[in-house]
Design a protein around this motif. Structure first.
Motif, PDB file in Angstrom:
ATOM      1  N   GLU A  21      38.461  90.810  96.789  1.00  0.00           N
ATOM      2  CA  GLU A  21      40.460  90.601  97.172  1.00  0.00           C
ATOM      3  C   GLU A  21      40.766  90.985  95.848  1.00  0.00           C
ATOM      4  O   GLU A  21      41.599  91.318  95.274  1.00  0.00           O
ATOM      5  N   THR A  23      38.911  91.708  92.861  1.00  0.00           N
ATOM      6  CA  THR A  23      38.855  93.217  92.001  1.00  0.00           C
ATOM      7  C   THR A  23      39.593  93.874  92.836  1.00  0.00           C
ATOM      8  O   THR A  23      39.693  94.945  91.949  1.00  0.00           O
ATOM      9  N   ALA A  24      40.167  94.317  93.885  1.00  0.00           N
ATOM     10  CA  ALA A  24      40.643  95.264  94.539  1.00  0.00           C
ATOM     11  C   ALA A  24      42.207  94.886  93.634  1.00  0.00           C
ATOM     12  O   ALA A  24      42.535  96.162  93.150  1.00  0.00           O
ATOM     13  N   PHE A  26      42.638  94.430  90.582  1.00  0.00           N
ATOM     14  CA  PHE A  26      42.897  94.706  89.347  1.00  0.00           C
ATOM     15  C   PHE A  26      43.053  95.878  89.605  1.00  0.00           C
ATOM     16  O   PHE A  26      42.823  96.690  88.600  1.00  0.00           O
ATOM     17  N   GLU A  27      41.972  96.231  90.873  1.00  0.00           N
ATOM     18  CA  GLU A  27      41.654  98.276  90.777  1.00  0.00           C
ATOM     19  C   GLU A  27      43.554  99.116  90.571  1.00  0.00           C
ATOM     20  O   GLU A  27      43.942  99.438  90.260  1.00  0.00           O
ATOM     21  N   GLU A  28      44.287  98.018  91.356  1.00  0.00           N
ATOM     22  CA  GLU A  28      45.618  98.736  92.007  1.00  0.00           C
ATOM     23  C   GLU A  28      46.521  97.617  90.690  1.00  0.00           C
ATOM     24  O   GLU A  28      47.310  98.775  90.039  1.00  0.00           O
ATOM     25  N   LEU A  30      45.097  97.524  87.261  1.00  0.00           N
ATOM     26  CA  LEU A  30      45.359  98.558  86.489  1.00  0.00           C
ATOM     27  C   LEU A  30      46.401 100.103  86.133  1.00  0.00           C
ATOM     28  O   LEU A  30      46.429 100.553  85.214  1.00  0.00           O
ATOM     29  N   PRO A  31      46.376 100.498  87.449  1.00  0.00           N
ATOM     30  CA  PRO A  31      46.779 102.002  86.877  1.00  0.00           C
ATOM     31  C   PRO A  31      48.182 102.074  86.749  1.00  0.00           C
ATOM     32  O   PRO A  31      48.919 102.555  86.021  1.00  0.00           O
ATOM     33  N   CYS A  32      48.939 100.181  87.395  1.00  0.00           N
ATOM     34  CA  CYS A  32      50.300 100.538  87.290  1.00  0.00           C
ATOM     35  C   CYS A  32      50.343 100.125  85.573  1.00  0.00           C
ATOM     36  O   CYS A  32      51.479 100.349  85.906  1.00  0.00           O
ATOM     37  N   ASN A  34      48.337 100.803  83.396  1.00  0.00           N
ATOM     38  CA  ASN A  34      49.131 102.677  82.880  1.00  0.00           C
ATOM     39  C   ASN A  34      50.240 102.635  82.427  1.00  0.00           C
ATOM     40  O   ASN A  34      50.766 103.835  81.384  1.00  0.00           O
TER      41      ASN A  34
END
Length: 96
Positions: A21, A23-24, A26-28, A30-32, A34
Motif C-alpha cells: 500500500e 509503495t502504491a 509513492f508511485e501515485e 511521484l507524478p503529482c 513532478n
C-alpha cells in the motif's frame, strides 16, 4: 526455508500488505510531485518576465519624471495632456 501463505503469521501478512500500500502511494505521489515542480517552474518563469516588464515601466516612469522636472526648472509647468500635469494657460484678470 520458504514460507507458504499458510505458514506466515498475521504480522507478516499485514506487513506485506502495508508495504504494498505504501509503495502504491509513492508511485501515485511521484507524478503529482513532478507536476507540481513543473507548475512552480512556470510560475517562477512568469515572475522573471514580469520583473523585466516592471523594470521597463520603471525606466519609462523615471524618464517621464526627469522630463517633468526639467520643464518645471525652466519655468514651464506644462505636462502631457491626460497625465494630470498638463496646465492650460488661464487668462489673467487684466486680459478680460
Amino acid at each position: 526455508m520458504a514460507h507458504t501463505e499458510d505458514d506466515r503469521t498475521f504480522f507478516e501478512r499485514e506487513r506485506d500488505r502495508l508495504t504494498a500500500e505504501i509503495t502504491a502511494g509513492f508511485e501515485e505521489l511521484l507524478p503529482c510531485s513532478n507536476q507540481l515542480n513543473r507548475k512552480l517552474e512556470e510560475v517562477l518563469g512568469m515572475t522573471r518576465e514580469y520583473e523585466t516588464i516592471a523594470a521597463l515601466w520603471h525606466s519609462f516612469h523615471l524618464l517621464m519624471r526627469s522630463q517633468k522636472e526639467d520643464e518645471s526648472t525652466e519655468g514651464q509647468h506644462q505636462g502631457l495632456p491626460g497625465t494630470g500635469g498638463h496646465v492650460l494657460n488661464q487668462p489673467s484678470a487684466e486680459e478680460h
